[in-house]
Enzyme design. Structure first.
Site, PDB file in Angstrom:
ATOM      1  N   GLY A   8       0.842  -1.213   0.000  1.00 59.74           N
ATOM      2  CA  GLY A   8       0.000   0.000   0.000  1.00 59.74           C
ATOM      3  C   GLY A   8       0.866   1.248   0.000  1.00 59.74           C
ATOM      4  O   GLY A   8       0.474   2.296   0.524  1.00 59.74           O
ATOM      5  N   GLY A  11      -0.356   4.809  -1.033  1.00 61.69           N
ATOM      6  CA  GLY A  11      -1.528   5.369  -0.348  1.00 61.69           C
ATOM      7  C   GLY A  11      -1.171   6.502   0.601  1.00 61.69           C
ATOM      8  O   GLY A  11      -0.018   6.954   0.670  1.00 61.69           O
ATOM      9  N   ILE A  54      -1.895  -7.680  -3.910  1.00 61.15           N
ATOM     10  CA  ILE A  54      -1.740  -8.276  -2.588  1.00 61.15           C
ATOM     11  C   ILE A  54      -2.550  -9.585  -2.447  1.00 61.15           C
ATOM     12  O   ILE A  54      -2.313 -10.392  -1.550  1.00 61.15           O
ATOM     13  CB  ILE A  54      -2.121  -7.245  -1.492  1.00 61.15           C
ATOM     14  CG1 ILE A  54      -1.536  -7.614  -0.144  1.00 61.15           C
ATOM     15  CG2 ILE A  54      -3.635  -7.027  -1.400  1.00 61.15           C
ATOM     16  CD1 ILE A  54      -0.062  -7.673  -0.088  1.00 61.15           C
ATOM     17  N   TYR A 142     -15.860  -2.647   6.831  1.00 64.32           N
ATOM     18  CA  TYR A 142     -14.516  -2.198   7.204  1.00 64.32           C
ATOM     19  C   TYR A 142     -14.213  -2.630   8.636  1.00 64.32           C
ATOM     20  O   TYR A 142     -13.165  -3.217   8.918  1.00 64.32           O
ATOM     21  CB  TYR A 142     -14.471  -0.672   7.083  1.00 64.32           C
ATOM     22  CG  TYR A 142     -13.137  -0.037   7.404  1.00 64.32           C
ATOM     23  CD1 TYR A 142     -12.017  -0.267   6.616  1.00 64.32           C
ATOM     24  CD2 TYR A 142     -13.013   0.843   8.482  1.00 64.32           C
ATOM     25  CE1 TYR A 142     -10.804   0.350   6.897  1.00 64.32           C
ATOM     26  CE2 TYR A 142     -11.811   1.467   8.759  1.00 64.32           C
ATOM     27  CZ  TYR A 142     -10.703   1.216   7.964  1.00 64.32           C
ATOM     28  OH  TYR A 142      -9.510   1.839   8.243  1.00 64.32           O
TER      29      TYR A 142
HETATM   30  C1  AKB Z   1     -11.545   5.839   7.534  1.00 60.06           C
HETATM   31  O1  AKB Z   1     -12.159   6.895   7.750  1.00 60.06           O
HETATM   32  O2  AKB Z   1     -12.029   4.864   6.952  1.00 60.06           O
HETATM   33  C2  AKB Z   1     -10.150   5.724   8.086  1.00 60.06           C
HETATM   34  C3  AKB Z   1     -10.133   5.144   9.458  1.00 60.06           C
HETATM   35  C4  AKB Z   1     -10.461   5.966  10.625  1.00 60.06           C
HETATM   36  O3  AKB Z   1      -9.856   3.989   9.611  1.00 60.06           O
HETATM   37  N1  AKB Z   1      -9.519   7.009   8.077  1.00 60.06           N
END
Ligand code: AKB
Length: 313
Positions: A8, A11, A54, A142
């Site tokens: 990454g 990034g 990756i 996430y």
């Molecule tokens: C996001 O906003 O997704 C990231 C984080 C806080 O993990 N910056």
């Protein structure tokens, strides 16, 4: 001698971590790894670069073996809003990528740095001064990949003795490379808008408190935890980390001190607002302070002054 790869690398974090690692360990010893065939010139000119996906474990293994790598900073991942837009792809990149890194690290005895996030918490987590060890039931893809990643890293540490270390990063504020698809990105976007238009429309609503950190502190934290005495680390994955917590109107007020007449308005994006509402308002990072001496250097005022100076320079 350290032989390092940073996934990454093109990034937001990678583009600043790579030069910092090169300065510390020597440019030839730090290989920037990204998925782009043509990376930004500074990554190429100032040291080695390798393009790979990756998700391809064999390509990663070949690079690690060929270059006799002993440390992997694994940054390649999708951020929260992007992950929510395509959850299956996010699982593939965030979890598939991490599993590949851990397997290659296990077979080649590499140390690993893996960033977690405030996104590893969820709506049932205590939101204020969120403890190091607490409820982690995120309701975003996430967050699911971040908690699963923390658990997987813990497993590789306890089962295989892998030297793996991690941080729960807050929103990161920087001026070199823009973040892509995060919920905390407003705190980056606001600066160029303030300088060019003297106004900014925020995609989070007033009163949305989130932890934040200026990039130089984040880079130093990643390097410091990797250099910490292993016996001092009570938590392998991952340490709460923060430098400041603010709501959009507080950042706007600080910017107005430098740019009189700057105004902020609000047009909340429902997806990112829901994500932000599920995250803590402020983390307790006392475990990081006690175990490996973490101390942030930039608060809201210092960060704002530096961001504006850097972007207007
Ligand atoms: C996001 O906003 O997704 C990231 C984080 C806080 O993990 N910056």
């Amino acid at each position: 001698m350290h032989r390092i790869i940073v996934t990454g690398a093109t990034g937001q974090i990678g583009s600043e971590l790579v030069p910092a690692l090169r300065e510390r360990y020597g440019a030839a010893n730090v290989i920037a790894v990204g998925h782009k065939k043509t990376p930004p010139p500074e990554l190429l000119e100032l040291g080695p670069y390798a393009a790979l996906d990756i998700r391809e474990q064999s390509a990663l293994a070949a690079l690690v073996e060929l270059e006799r790598i002993d440390t992997i900073y694994h940054l390649a991942a999708l951020l929260s809003a992007t992950a929510e837009a395509n959850p299956l792809h996010a699982w593939e990149i965030n979890m598939g990528g991490l599993l590949n890194v851990l397997e290659v690290a296990r077979l080649n005895n590499c140390a690993v740095f893996h960033p977690s996030s405030i996104g590893a918490f969820g709506p049932s987590t205590p939101p204020d001064h969120t403890p190091q060890v607490t409820i982690q039931r995120p309701n975003t893809m996430y967050g699911v990949t971040k908690v699963s990643g923390e658990l997987l890293c813990d497993y590789y540490h306890s089962r295989f003795g892998l030297d793996i270390r991690g941080l729960r990063f807050p929103g990161l504020i920087s001026h070199k490379t823009p973040p892509g698809g995060g919920t905390t990105d407003y705190a980056v976007e606001i600066f160029p808008a303030a300088l060019t238009e003297k106004k900014y429309t925020c995609f989070l609503k007033k009163g949305t408190y989130l932890d934040m950190m200026y990039m130089p502190d984040a880079i130093r934290a990643a390097m410091e935890i990797m250099e910490a005495e292993p016996g001092r680390l009570r938590h392998r994955n991952a340490y709460n980390l923060t430098a400041m917590s603010f709501a959009p109107e507080e950042l706007a007020a600080e910017i107005s001190l430098h740019i009189p007449g700057f105004t902020i308005s609000y047009q909340p994006d429902p997806v990112r607002q829901a994500i932000a509402d599920s995250w803590p308002n402020s983390l307790d990072d006392s475990a990081a302070r006690a175990d490996w001496g973490w101390q942030p250097r930039f608060g809201l005022a210092e960060m704002t002054a530096e961001m504006l100076a850097a972007l207007s320079g």
